[in-house]
Design a protein around this motif. Structure first.
Motif, PDB file in Angstrom:
ATOM      1  N   LEU A  52     -51.612  50.206  85.832  1.00  0.00           N
ATOM      2  CA  LEU A  52     -51.411  48.857  86.347  1.00  0.00           C
ATOM      3  C   LEU A  52     -49.969  48.409  86.147  1.00  0.00           C
ATOM      4  O   LEU A  52     -49.328  47.895  87.070  1.00  0.00           O
ATOM      5  N   VAL A  53     -49.455  48.616  84.934  1.00  0.00           N
ATOM      6  CA  VAL A  53     -48.083  48.176  84.632  1.00  0.00           C
ATOM      7  C   VAL A  53     -47.071  48.949  85.473  1.00  0.00           C
ATOM      8  O   VAL A  53     -46.104  48.381  85.987  1.00  0.00           O
ATOM      9  N   SER A  54     -47.299  50.249  85.620  1.00  0.00           N
ATOM     10  CA  SER A  54     -46.334  51.080  86.359  1.00  0.00           C
ATOM     11  C   SER A  54     -46.324  50.762  87.850  1.00  0.00           C
ATOM     12  O   SER A  54     -45.336  51.036  88.537  1.00  0.00           O
ATOM     13  N   THR A  55     -47.403  50.194  88.361  1.00  0.00           N
ATOM     14  CA  THR A  55     -47.454  49.840  89.786  1.00  0.00           C
ATOM     15  C   THR A  55     -47.172  48.371  90.036  1.00  0.00           C
ATOM     16  O   THR A  55     -47.127  47.934  91.185  1.00  0.00           O
ATOM     17  N   THR A  56     -46.986  47.590  88.973  1.00  0.00           N
ATOM     18  CA  THR A  56     -46.726  46.156  89.130  1.00  0.00           C
ATOM     19  C   THR A  56     -45.362  45.922  89.781  1.00  0.00           C
ATOM     20  O   THR A  56     -44.367  46.548  89.408  1.00  0.00           O
ATOM     21  N   GLU A  57     -45.319  45.026  90.742  1.00  0.00           N
ATOM     22  CA  GLU A  57     -44.066  44.670  91.403  1.00  0.00           C
ATOM     23  C   GLU A  57     -43.623  43.284  90.937  1.00  0.00           C
ATOM     24  O   GLU A  57     -44.425  42.361  90.823  1.00  0.00           O
ATOM     25  N   VAL A  58     -42.334  43.174  90.657  1.00  0.00           N
ATOM     26  CA  VAL A  58     -41.725  41.900  90.282  1.00  0.00           C
ATOM     27  C   VAL A  58     -40.841  41.453  91.446  1.00  0.00           C
ATOM     28  O   VAL A  58     -40.040  42.244  91.948  1.00  0.00           O
ATOM     29  N   CYS A  59     -40.993  40.214  91.901  1.00  0.00           N
ATOM     30  CA  CYS A  59     -40.199  39.726  93.034  1.00  0.00           C
ATOM     31  C   CYS A  59     -39.544  38.394  92.713  1.00  0.00           C
ATOM     32  O   CYS A  59     -40.128  37.551  92.023  1.00  0.00           O
ATOM     33  N   VAL A  60     -38.344  38.224  93.241  1.00  0.00           N
ATOM     34  CA  VAL A  60     -37.650  36.934  93.167  1.00  0.00           C
ATOM     35  C   VAL A  60     -37.998  36.151  94.428  1.00  0.00           C
ATOM     36  O   VAL A  60     -37.918  36.680  95.538  1.00  0.00           O
ATOM     37  N   VAL A  61     -38.413  34.907  94.249  1.00  0.00           N
ATOM     38  CA  VAL A  61     -38.735  34.049  95.395  1.00  0.00           C
ATOM     39  C   VAL A  61     -37.950  32.749  95.241  1.00  0.00           C
ATOM     40  O   VAL A  61     -38.294  31.895  94.415  1.00  0.00           O
ATOM     41  N   VAL A  62     -36.867  32.613  96.032  1.00  0.00           N
ATOM     42  CA  VAL A  62     -36.029  31.400  95.994  1.00  0.00           C
ATOM     43  C   VAL A  62     -35.655  31.039  97.426  1.00  0.00           C
ATOM     44  O   VAL A  62     -35.629  31.895  98.320  1.00  0.00           O
ATOM     45  N   SER A  63     -35.364  29.776  97.646  1.00  0.00           N
ATOM     46  CA  SER A  63     -34.988  29.335  98.991  1.00  0.00           C
ATOM     47  C   SER A  63     -33.593  29.848  99.341  1.00  0.00           C
ATOM     48  O   SER A  63     -32.777  30.138  98.463  1.00  0.00           O
ATOM     49  N   SER A  64     -33.323  29.957 100.641  1.00  0.00           N
ATOM     50  CA  SER A  64     -32.022  30.474 101.092  1.00  0.00           C
ATOM     51  C   SER A  64     -31.008  29.338 101.210  1.00  0.00           C
ATOM     52  O   SER A  64     -31.372  28.161 101.253  1.00  0.00           O
ATOM     53  N   LYS A 120     -19.898  37.113  94.046  1.00  0.00           N
ATOM     54  CA  LYS A 120     -18.856  36.670  93.119  1.00  0.00           C
ATOM     55  C   LYS A 120     -19.364  36.635  91.679  1.00  0.00           C
ATOM     56  O   LYS A 120     -18.580  36.682  90.732  1.00  0.00           O
ATOM     57  N   MET A 121     -20.701  36.537  91.510  1.00  0.00           N
ATOM     58  CA  MET A 121     -21.309  36.549  90.173  1.00  0.00           C
ATOM     59  C   MET A 121     -21.870  37.934  89.840  1.00  0.00           C
ATOM     60  O   MET A 121     -22.637  38.091  88.890  1.00  0.00           O
ATOM     61  N   ASN A 122     -21.459  38.932  90.656  1.00  0.00           N
ATOM     62  CA  ASN A 122     -21.949  40.314  90.484  1.00  0.00           C
ATOM     63  C   ASN A 122     -23.477  40.401  90.569  1.00  0.00           C
ATOM     64  O   ASN A 122     -24.126  41.152  89.835  1.00  0.00           O
ATOM     65  N   LEU A 123     -24.049  39.629  91.497  1.00  0.00           N
ATOM     66  CA  LEU A 123     -25.492  39.627  91.692  1.00  0.00           C
ATOM     67  C   LEU A 123     -25.824  39.973  93.138  1.00  0.00           C
ATOM     68  O   LEU A 123     -25.070  39.646  94.060  1.00  0.00           O
ATOM     69  N   ASP A 124     -26.960  40.623  93.324  1.00  0.00           N
ATOM     70  CA  ASP A 124     -27.387  41.046  94.660  1.00  0.00           C
ATOM     71  C   ASP A 124     -28.558  40.180  95.111  1.00  0.00           C
ATOM     72  O   ASP A 124     -29.656  40.284  94.560  1.00  0.00           O
ATOM     73  N   ILE A 125     -28.325  39.320  96.086  1.00  0.00           N
ATOM     74  CA  ILE A 125     -29.407  38.488  96.629  1.00  0.00           C
ATOM     75  C   ILE A 125     -30.005  39.110  97.882  1.00  0.00           C
ATOM     76  O   ILE A 125     -31.161  38.822  98.240  1.00  0.00           O
ATOM     77  N   GLU A 126     -29.244  39.987  98.559  1.00  0.00           N
ATOM     78  CA  GLU A 126     -29.697  40.528  99.845  1.00  0.00           C
ATOM     79  C   GLU A 126     -31.002  41.318  99.710  1.00  0.00           C
ATOM     80  O   GLU A 126     -31.897  41.192 100.545  1.00  0.00           O
ATOM     81  N   THR A 127     -31.117  42.136  98.656  1.00  0.00           N
ATOM     82  CA  THR A 127     -32.337  42.933  98.463  1.00  0.00           C
ATOM     83  C   THR A 127     -33.555  42.029  98.334  1.00  0.00           C
ATOM     84  O   THR A 127     -34.605  42.281  98.925  1.00  0.00           O
ATOM     85  N   HIS A 128     -33.395  40.960  97.576  1.00  0.00           N
ATOM     86  CA  HIS A 128     -34.508  40.025  97.385  1.00  0.00           C
ATOM     87  C   HIS A 128     -34.793  39.250  98.668  1.00  0.00           C
ATOM     88  O   HIS A 128     -35.956  39.024  99.018  1.00  0.00           O
ATOM     89  N   ARG A 129     -33.717  38.824  99.373  1.00  0.00           N
ATOM     90  CA  ARG A 129     -33.907  38.046 100.601  1.00  0.00           C
ATOM     91  C   ARG A 129     -34.634  38.878 101.652  1.00  0.00           C
ATOM     92  O   ARG A 129     -35.477  38.356 102.407  1.00  0.00           O
ATOM     93  N   LYS A 166     -36.922  41.143 101.165  1.00  0.00           N
ATOM     94  CA  LYS A 166     -38.360  41.090 100.845  1.00  0.00           C
ATOM     95  C   LYS A 166     -38.960  39.763 101.291  1.00  0.00           C
ATOM     96  O   LYS A 166     -40.061  39.707 101.852  1.00  0.00           O
ATOM     97  N   MET A 167     -38.220  38.672 101.017  1.00  0.00           N
ATOM     98  CA  MET A 167     -38.740  37.342 101.325  1.00  0.00           C
ATOM     99  C   MET A 167     -38.877  37.122 102.824  1.00  0.00           C
ATOM    100  O   MET A 167     -39.780  36.416 103.275  1.00  0.00           O
ATOM    101  N   VAL A 168     -37.987  37.740 103.603  1.00  0.00           N
ATOM    102  CA  VAL A 168     -38.018  37.578 105.060  1.00  0.00           C
ATOM    103  C   VAL A 168     -39.058  38.485 105.701  1.00  0.00           C
ATOM    104  O   VAL A 168     -39.816  38.072 106.587  1.00  0.00           O
ATOM    105  N   GLU A 169     -39.113  39.746 105.262  1.00  0.00           N
ATOM    106  CA  GLU A 169     -39.960  40.743 105.928  1.00  0.00           C
ATOM    107  C   GLU A 169     -41.418  40.704 105.475  1.00  0.00           C
ATOM    108  O   GLU A 169     -42.293  41.226 106.170  1.00  0.00           O
ATOM    109  N   ARG A 170     -41.675  40.121 104.314  1.00  0.00           N
ATOM    110  CA  ARG A 170     -43.048  40.127 103.789  1.00  0.00           C
ATOM    111  C   ARG A 170     -43.545  38.701 103.551  1.00  0.00           C
ATOM    112  O   ARG A 170     -42.756  37.785 103.377  1.00  0.00           O
TER     113      ARG A 170
END
Length: 655
Positions: A597-609, A619-628, A630-634
């Motif tokens: 269960l733990v190994s198949t658990t998915e963690v997702c970021v859900v924030v408004s665009s 600029k903060m060395n963070l990647d929002i595109e990967t999360h966005r 997921k939020m758009v396609e699923r």
């Protein structure tokens, strides 16, 4: 003669003495065995591990007046090795034959083809079986000959394997040096095996053909009240007494395939005793007026497997007409119970979990399930709540008498209101058994006794620790204090926040005030500490549901995701270590399921665009595109609400 050899002989002799006292015939085959039908054991050669002379006599005794061909075909099915199966698969297949009988076809006296299931053992009158223990039986494999210390045959079937060492030898060597070697060199000896006993005269453990050494069990008590002693004598009297042996073989062995391969489980000592104490109450079910008692076995004692052993034995001993309603107080426990029953092949359709179905309510689905012929139904206790706007009393679900309700901690919910609704209004004619891992507290005593009656079996925390069945409970006070204390700022922020519609000046003022505390609240050290604690807490809560972590803002949400995913493999590694070092096979099965269960658990970021968010996060060395993406396609909201979906941890930010 060496001291070690003579001591081995002394331990073998002591084993023989106890077995004889228990009603076994004991013979020594080494240098005494002659072969052929009239030989000591009736074997034609050393390859044979089923004593066909004894088996044939049993088949004729339990299934009289059949053509010789019927007996011959039954024996062939029992003896033959099934191609392409490993030892565990062979053992499971033979177990089903021996437990449930061997189906054969033959031509009867009228010349018609007849099918009949031949019994191999007499489970009702255990004395009506033939118990023969053979010392030093030489067995030939494909390449090697081996000579086990003691093999216990019941009606010619080698059900018990006993490996004995001298007092001076560590018990593990009986497993590593002997038992493992025998499984490699003469595996066919274990195709029909019920369980394996290892002893050095002082220590003694019992396990199955699939058990690693660490999962071999102590057997310290014959009765629940006994103090508990680890010894060969107690072991033999506990599991080799003919009555106990036949009971264990028929009712206390399971094959669990939930981890992807066959694991054969044998009931623990306290499960065997506790379940049989409940059975004594079931025998008097009419006199007890629905109160089968409270089964208090502490955390880690294998409570859900105890339910399986109990339910299956009741079905077998009292007929299959009973429906067991497993009632729990959390969805996670409902799924866990179903998974355990499903893992051992007892249920295979999630339709028996009462819930909303085709537009009907959970209550109506439960009513529908209990009107049908199901052996098992699973439900949350909350289906026994009332809607105060529509009703003042819970309605009748069914008046059936052949329902046994097993309540797993569910009697505690809402101070027992739901349990009372179930017991006195919804299912008034059912019988009730309460399962709990903690003692009934004083405030609950009255309602518990009214519903279930008195304790029927007790295996408390103290005894479990003494038996090393569970670890001591320790309280750890943890957490880092930030020591931020500025009431003036807090009050000013609260005052501004009270207004839902902040004007531009208010927003600037809030940002200014918040900016002073923000660096401390979002420091890497603090966020890492929280992330690690989140990973461990989320997966160690005692149940596996879904969760939401609320971060201060969007960048912090993404940063927390990165830290969480950094610590996730560490937790899995620790979980694997628990599995590797564990000494309880039933718990290991639970941990394997948890790992999956733990190994198949998915963690997702859900924030408004927001505009220019890609550049802002870069600029903060963070990647929002990967999360966005997921939020758009699923449809993450739908996935999160779906209990079966692996998206189980959402990281969001404060509005």
């Amino acid at each position: 003669m060496s001291y070690e050899y003579s001591e081995d002989q002394l331990i073998e002799q002591a084993t023989e003495d106890v077995l004889k006292e228990l009603g076994w015939q004991v013979v020594t085959a080494w240098q005494n065995e002659s072969f052929g039908e009239k030989g000591l054991l009736g074997r034609d050669n050393k390859i044979e591990v089923v004593l066909e002379r004894h088996l044939l006599a049993a088949l004729k005794r339990y299934n009289p007046d059949l053509p010789d061909l019927a007996y011959k075909r039954a024996m062939e099915k029992i003896v033959q090795k099934e191609a392409g199966k490993n030892l565990a698969q062979q053992n499971k297949a033979k177990y089903q034959l021996l437990k449930n009988g061997v189906e054969v076809s033959f031509t009867n006296a009228q010349g018609k083809t007849e099918k009949k299931t031949l019994r191999v053992f007499d489970y009702k009158d255990y004395i009506n079986n033939d118990f023969l223990a053979v010392r030093q039986l030489e067995v030939s494999g494909e390449l090697y000959n081996r000579r086990p210390d003691v093999v216990g045959f019941v009606n010619g079937i080698p059900l018990v394997f006993i490996e004995l060492k001298s007092h001076a030898v560590d018990l593990r060597s009986a497993y590593e040096d002997n038992f493992k070697d025998y499984k490699d060199t003469i595996p066919h000896l274990f195709h029909h095996n019920a369980f394996v006993i290892l002893s050095n005269g002082t220590d003694a453990k019992v396990g199955t053909v699939t058990s690693p050494y660490k999962y071999f069990l102590d057997w310290k008590r014959i009765t629940e009240e006994a103090e508990g002693v680890v010894s060969l004598d107690t072991m033999l009297r506990g599991v080799c007494d003919p009555k106990h042996l036949m009971d264990i073989f028929e009712n206390f062995l399971l094959f669990d395939e939930s981890s992807g391969h066959i694991v054969k489980l044998m009931a623990k000592n306290h499960q065997f005793i506790g379940v049989n104490r409940v059975l004594e109450n079931v025998e008097n079910i009419e006199d007890l007026e629905g109160k089968l008692g409270v089964y208090w076995h502490t955390q880690g004692s294998g409570k859900t497997y105890s339910m399986v052993f109990l339910c299956e034995k009741i079905h077998r001993k009292f007929g299959g007409s009973y429906t067991f309603l497993i009632v729990v107080d959390r969805t996670e426990l409902e799924n866990q119970a179903y998974d355990t029953f499903s893992g051992v092949g007892i249920v295979n359709n999630k339709h028996v979990i009462a819930g909303k179905k085709n537009g009907i309510s959970g209550r109506e689905h439960l009513r529908e399930l209990l009107s049908e012929n199901h052996r098992y139904v699973f439900s949350l206790i909350h289906k026994f709540s009332i809607d105060p706007d529509k009703e003042t009393e819970y309605p009748l679900i069914t008046d059936r008498k052949n329902i046994i309700v097993i309540s797993d901690e569910a009697h505690r919910t809402q101070g027992g209101k739901y349990a009372r609704n179930m017991r006195f209004y919804g299912l008034p004619n059912a019988s009730y058994l309460g399962f709990t891992v903690t003692p009934i507290i004083k405030d609950e005593e009255e309602v518990t006794k009214n519903i279930f009656g008195e304790y029927v079996s007790v295996y408390d925390f103290k005894r479990a620790i003494e038996d090393e069945a569970t670890l001591p409970l320790k309280y750890l006070n943890k957490g880092e204090r930030l020591n931020i204390e500025n009431p003036a700022i807090d009050e000013q922020m609260a005052e501004i926040l009270e207004s839902e519609d902040l004007d531009e000046d208010q927003q600037k003022k809030l940002a200014y005030l918040f900016k002073k505390e923000y660096p401390i609240l979002t420091s890497e050290q603090r966020l890492r500490a929280i992330a690690k604690d989140l990973v461990w807490h989320f997966n160690e809560r005692g149940y596996q549901g879904k969760a939401m972590f609320v971060a201060l803002d969007k960048p912090t949400a993404v940063r927390m995701y990165d830290y969480v995913m950094e610590y996730w493999p560490e937790y899995l590694k620790e979980l694997q270590t628990q599995i590797d070092k564990g000494t309880d096979q039933q718990e290991a099965q639970n941990l394997h399921r948890k790992y999956q269960l733990v190994s198949t658990t998915e963690v997702c970021v859900v924030v408004s665009s927001e505009q220019n968010e890609v550049d802002k996060f870069k600029k903060m060395n963070l990647d929002i595109e990967t999360h966005r993406k997921k939020m758009v396609e699923r449809n993450l909201e739908k996935e999160f609400k779906d209990e079966e979906n692996p998206f189980r941890l959402a990281i969001v930010c404060a509005m």
